[in-house]
Design an enzyme around this catalytic site. Sequence first.
Site, PDB file in Angstrom:
ATOM      1  N   GLY A 179       0.833  -1.216   0.000  1.00  0.00           N
ATOM      2  CA  GLY A 179       0.000   0.000   0.000  1.00  0.00           C
ATOM      3  C   GLY A 179       0.854   1.247   0.000  1.00  0.00           C
ATOM      4  CE  LYS A 206      -0.250  -6.714  -1.985  1.00  0.00           C
ATOM      5  NZ  LYS A 206      -1.282  -6.519  -0.953  1.00  0.00           N
ATOM      6  CD  GLU A 248      -6.499  -7.993  -4.607  1.00  0.00           C
ATOM      7  OE1 GLU A 248      -6.391  -7.983  -5.828  1.00  0.00           O
ATOM      8  OE2 GLU A 248      -6.097  -7.069  -3.889  1.00  0.00           O
TER       9      GLU A 248
HETATM   10  N1  HSE Z   1      -6.350  -6.875  -1.336  1.00  0.00           N
HETATM   11  C1  HSE Z   1      -5.148  -6.228  -1.011  1.00  0.00           C
HETATM   12  C2  HSE Z   1      -4.986  -6.245   0.507  1.00  0.00           C
HETATM   13  C3  HSE Z   1      -5.167  -4.820  -1.521  1.00  0.00           C
HETATM   14  O1  HSE Z   1      -5.942  -6.569   1.200  1.00  0.00           O
HETATM   15  O2  HSE Z   1      -3.903  -5.955   0.989  1.00  0.00           O
HETATM   16  C4  HSE Z   1      -3.835  -4.216  -1.682  1.00  0.00           C
HETATM   17  O3  HSE Z   1      -2.989  -4.934  -2.512  1.00  0.00           O
END
Ligand code: HSE
Length: 427
Positions: A135, A205, A190
């Site tokens: 984020g 990630k 998501e």
């Molecule tokens: N779905 C992801 C989360 C959003 O909950 O971290 C950010 O990549």
Amino acid sequence: MVVEVGVGLIGFGTIGSGVAEIISKNAGLIEKRTGVRIVLRAVCDRSAEKIKLPGIDKKIFTADYKKVIANKEVDVVVELIGGYEPARTIILEAIAAKKHIVTANKAVLAKFGYEIFERAQKNNVNVLFEAAVGGCIPVIKTIEESYSSDSIRAIYGILNGTTNYILTKMGEGMDYREALKGAQEFGFAEADPSFDVEGKDAAQKISILASLAFDARIEGEPLTRGITDITKKDIEYARELGYAIKLLAVAKREGGLIDLRVHPAMIPISHILADVGNEDNAVLLVGKNAGQIFLSGKGAGRLPTATVVVTDIVEMGSRGRITQRNFEKAKMKPLSQMRSRYFVRFGVVDKPGVLAMITKILGDAAISIAAFSQKEVNREVVPIVLLTHEAFEEQMMKAVSLCNKLDVVREEAVVIRIEDLAQPLLD
Ligand code: HSE
């Protein structure tokens, strides 16, 4: 001197509309602070006719991404549609047209990042993607710039806002479903939340971070486990034992191998990562010379993520160099070498001999029990909790699946790795 950056935005969903909003509201402030003038030149979305941007000429809206790429006034293409395709094609076409790229798309980078970076370098353009991981935390910048003269040995991260929110809320007494609904309503999850709760989002990630941190083209998929079988009870038991449960992402360089994994982990309640709550993300980087850097902040959500996308656009205006990313092939640590201590909870029938059956299976698999407790509850099925000494993951999983087949085991085992997060040895 003011540098003008023409932006072509592709994807006008949650994050895309947030980016447009921040540019419309803050372009003047950004120019004053940085000398970079951001001008929205084109906005592309499948539903272009529905886009509403007060004060912006509708002529810049289109449903055809090729028009954005062909627009000579566009310097930076901002890809915010997510997923593999058509995102990959759009990015590669934009690179071929010598446009710089800003993206928040971890999926496309985790799968096609090496190809994208290689093409970008050949075409002398930059690809920035701070919003794809963590984020609003500046973790990519920290790895690529702050550690450029050091070597990173380990990364420990909480990289998924949705699961961290769910685990936090379950720890406060909320049910799993209710907590997931909350994360969806806040826009953290998501489109398909199984990506979050099964650990896949965090796996993408940590794969990106590991490649950058270790300059590695990593072969294979990380070990990935989600949080779907964790209950409020497990969080309570963990707390009683002095641990918090987090969906932990780990990347460690161990000799020539890379230990890469995402799974629920019990971490000491006193550790700094245990304090990271709600949708916050955090990353602990361990460098050879620089030691540890800890970063935390909002890991999901419209404006936190959009803010970072805009920061990358500003960066494009002030950058005079093309980032060089060169990756050497690296192998992942195989499952057969993974070891950990474990927390295991079974729901079993409360009758003589049950414990002996379970401990026999564990003993036969050379798994040694470090602690045991049976909660005295007046039910036919009672929880038993075991802590093991260090054991091999494969043996542990095989033994647990044998235990699960016993008639007396009525609720399948929940298995959580215990990570003490002691400072790894740095050679
Ligand atoms: N779905 C992801 C989360 C959003 O909950 O971290 C950010 O990549």
